[in-house]
Write a protein that holds these residues in place. Structure first.
Motif, PDB file in Angstrom:
ATOM      1  N   ASP A  37       0.841  -1.197   0.000  1.00  0.00           N
ATOM      2  CA  ASP A  37       0.000   0.000   0.000  1.00  0.00           C
ATOM      3  C   ASP A  37       0.876   1.247   0.000  1.00  0.00           C
ATOM      4  O   ASP A  37       0.745   2.127  -0.859  1.00  0.00           O
ATOM      5  CB  ASP A  37      -0.899  -0.052   1.235  1.00  0.00           C
ATOM      6  CG  ASP A  37      -1.875   1.102   1.382  1.00  0.00           C
ATOM      7  OD1 ASP A  37      -1.687   2.167   0.771  1.00  0.00           O
ATOM      8  OD2 ASP A  37      -2.832   0.936   2.162  1.00  0.00           O
ATOM      9  N   GLY A  38       1.809   1.333   0.947  1.00  0.00           N
ATOM     10  CA  GLY A  38       2.661   2.516   1.072  1.00  0.00           C
ATOM     11  C   GLY A  38       3.585   2.722  -0.116  1.00  0.00           C
ATOM     12  O   GLY A  38       3.748   3.845  -0.603  1.00  0.00           O
ATOM     13  N   VAL A  39       4.194   1.652  -0.588  1.00  0.00           N
ATOM     14  CA  VAL A  39       5.107   1.740  -1.725  1.00  0.00           C
ATOM     15  C   VAL A  39       4.339   2.146  -2.991  1.00  0.00           C
ATOM     16  O   VAL A  39       4.732   3.070  -3.707  1.00  0.00           O
ATOM     17  CB  VAL A  39       5.856   0.404  -1.943  1.00  0.00           C
ATOM     18  CG1 VAL A  39       6.578   0.370  -3.289  1.00  0.00           C
ATOM     19  CG2 VAL A  39       6.836   0.145  -0.800  1.00  0.00           C
ATOM     20  N   PHE A  40       3.223   1.462  -3.248  1.00  0.00           N
ATOM     21  CA  PHE A  40       2.463   1.764  -4.466  1.00  0.00           C
ATOM     22  C   PHE A  40       1.857   3.161  -4.403  1.00  0.00           C
ATOM     23  O   PHE A  40       1.877   3.897  -5.394  1.00  0.00           O
ATOM     24  CB  PHE A  40       1.386   0.703  -4.701  1.00  0.00           C
ATOM     25  CG  PHE A  40       0.760   0.790  -6.056  1.00  0.00           C
ATOM     26  CD1 PHE A  40       1.514   0.589  -7.200  1.00  0.00           C
ATOM     27  CD2 PHE A  40      -0.587   1.057  -6.200  1.00  0.00           C
ATOM     28  CE1 PHE A  40       0.945   0.659  -8.465  1.00  0.00           C
ATOM     29  CE2 PHE A  40      -1.174   1.139  -7.452  1.00  0.00           C
ATOM     30  CZ  PHE A  40      -0.405   0.940  -8.591  1.00  0.00           C
TER      31      PHE A  40
ATOM     32  N   ARG B  30      13.874   3.161   3.047  1.00  0.00           N
ATOM     33  CA  ARG B  30      13.818   3.432   1.598  1.00  0.00           C
ATOM     34  C   ARG B  30      12.925   4.623   1.270  1.00  0.00           C
ATOM     35  O   ARG B  30      12.558   4.830   0.117  1.00  0.00           O
ATOM     36  CB  ARG B  30      13.337   2.184   0.863  1.00  0.00           C
ATOM     37  CG  ARG B  30      14.313   1.027   1.037  1.00  0.00           C
ATOM     38  CD  ARG B  30      14.072  -0.058   0.058  1.00  0.00           C
ATOM     39  NE  ARG B  30      14.883  -1.224   0.387  1.00  0.00           N
ATOM     40  CZ  ARG B  30      14.772  -2.387  -0.211  1.00  0.00           C
ATOM     41  NH1 ARG B  30      13.903  -2.557  -1.185  1.00  0.00           N
ATOM     42  NH2 ARG B  30      15.542  -3.395   0.151  1.00  0.00           N
ATOM     43  N   GLY B  31      12.540   5.367   2.293  1.00  0.00           N
ATOM     44  CA  GLY B  31      11.794   6.595   2.062  1.00  0.00           C
ATOM     45  C   GLY B  31      10.286   6.462   2.004  1.00  0.00           C
ATOM     46  O   GLY B  31       9.602   7.383   1.550  1.00  0.00           O
ATOM     47  N   TYR B  32       9.736   5.359   2.471  1.00  0.00           N
ATOM     48  CA  TYR B  32       8.284   5.163   2.466  1.00  0.00           C
ATOM     49  C   TYR B  32       7.729   5.410   3.866  1.00  0.00           C
ATOM     50  O   TYR B  32       8.256   4.885   4.848  1.00  0.00           O
ATOM     51  CB  TYR B  32       7.915   3.743   2.021  1.00  0.00           C
ATOM     52  CG  TYR B  32       8.474   3.382   0.670  1.00  0.00           C
ATOM     53  CD1 TYR B  32       7.960   3.936  -0.495  1.00  0.00           C
ATOM     54  CD2 TYR B  32       9.525   2.471   0.561  1.00  0.00           C
ATOM     55  CE1 TYR B  32       8.482   3.599  -1.738  1.00  0.00           C
ATOM     56  CE2 TYR B  32      10.046   2.120  -0.675  1.00  0.00           C
ATOM     57  CZ  TYR B  32       9.520   2.689  -1.818  1.00  0.00           C
ATOM     58  OH  TYR B  32      10.027   2.359  -3.043  1.00  0.00           O
TER      59      TYR B  32
ATOM     60  N   ALA C 179       5.330  -3.444  -7.569  1.00  0.00           N
ATOM     61  CA  ALA C 179       4.620  -2.172  -7.655  1.00  0.00           C
ATOM     62  C   ALA C 179       4.993  -1.416  -8.937  1.00  0.00           C
ATOM     63  O   ALA C 179       4.126  -0.797  -9.567  1.00  0.00           O
ATOM     64  CB  ALA C 179       4.901  -1.319  -6.421  1.00  0.00           C
ATOM     65  N   ARG C 180       6.262  -1.464  -9.326  1.00  0.00           N
ATOM     66  CA  ARG C 180       6.664  -0.812 -10.584  1.00  0.00           C
ATOM     67  C   ARG C 180       5.921  -1.444 -11.766  1.00  0.00           C
ATOM     68  O   ARG C 180       5.427  -0.746 -12.652  1.00  0.00           O
ATOM     69  CB  ARG C 180       8.173  -0.911 -10.785  1.00  0.00           C
ATOM     70  CG  ARG C 180       8.964   0.109  -9.995  1.00  0.00           C
ATOM     71  CD  ARG C 180      10.428   0.152 -10.383  1.00  0.00           C
ATOM     72  NE  ARG C 180      11.157  -1.056 -10.018  1.00  0.00           N
ATOM     73  CZ  ARG C 180      11.724  -1.268  -8.832  1.00  0.00           C
ATOM     74  NH1 ARG C 180      11.659  -0.353  -7.897  1.00  0.00           N
ATOM     75  NH2 ARG C 180      12.368  -2.382  -8.597  1.00  0.00           N
TER      76      ARG C 180
END
Length: 155
Positions: A19-22, A62-64, A146-147
């Motif tokens: 959820d957070g990454v996407f 990783r910045g999420y 996600a990518r």
């Protein structure tokens, strides 16, 4: 608006990571108003809880930012509210298929269905009972998936 729901067991490790990454990838692509993102668990063990602290720490490296997320349980209404329900492993996919109401409009799939090799069609392992390396592995798989998902949602 397109909508995606990520699903794992308790909604505190794998699905909030996805959820957070996407969500961040969607925002970076300028699609925040066009793609709705959420996550849920097949079981209600942690309803209202934040993601596991180890999940939050791993994502933050990783910045999420997963801090706004709270666990919730998958509901029958989700099968009409979302276009795509993505299971983090095959067990979740089986549960989702059994829960899906007749005539539900959502597409059900394994999260890694569109991920590149070596992650294609693999279960995202549950890191809950392991060490930090498991959370890093989940992030690796989720970022790759996600990518690929973003490309699918945009097309």
């Amino acid at each position: 608006m397109k909508s995606v729901l990520f699903v794992c067991t308790g909604n505190i490790c794998r699905s909030p990571t996805a959820d957070g990454v996407f969500r961040q990838m969607v925002a970076a692509a300028g699609l925040a108003g066009r793609v709705r993102v959420d996550s849920a668990g097949t079981h209600g063990y942690h309803i209202g809880d934040p993601p596991d602290p180890r999940t939050v720490r791993a994502a933050a490296t990783r910045g999420y930012d997963l801090s706004p997320l709270q666990a919730r349980k998958l509901m029958a209404a989700d099968f009409d509210r979302f276009d795509l329900l993505l299971a983090m492993d095959r067990g979740h996919l089986d549960i989702m298929r059994r829960m899906a109401p007749s005539g539900g409009t959502a597409e059900l799939a394994l999260f890694t269905a569109w991920a590149p090799a070596p992650f294609t069609n693999r279960d995202v392992p549950d890191p809950y009972y392991g060490g930090d390396a498991g959370f890093t592995e989940v992030l690796d798989m989720v970022e790759a998936g996600a990518r690929a998902l973003l490309r699918r949602v945009v097309d």
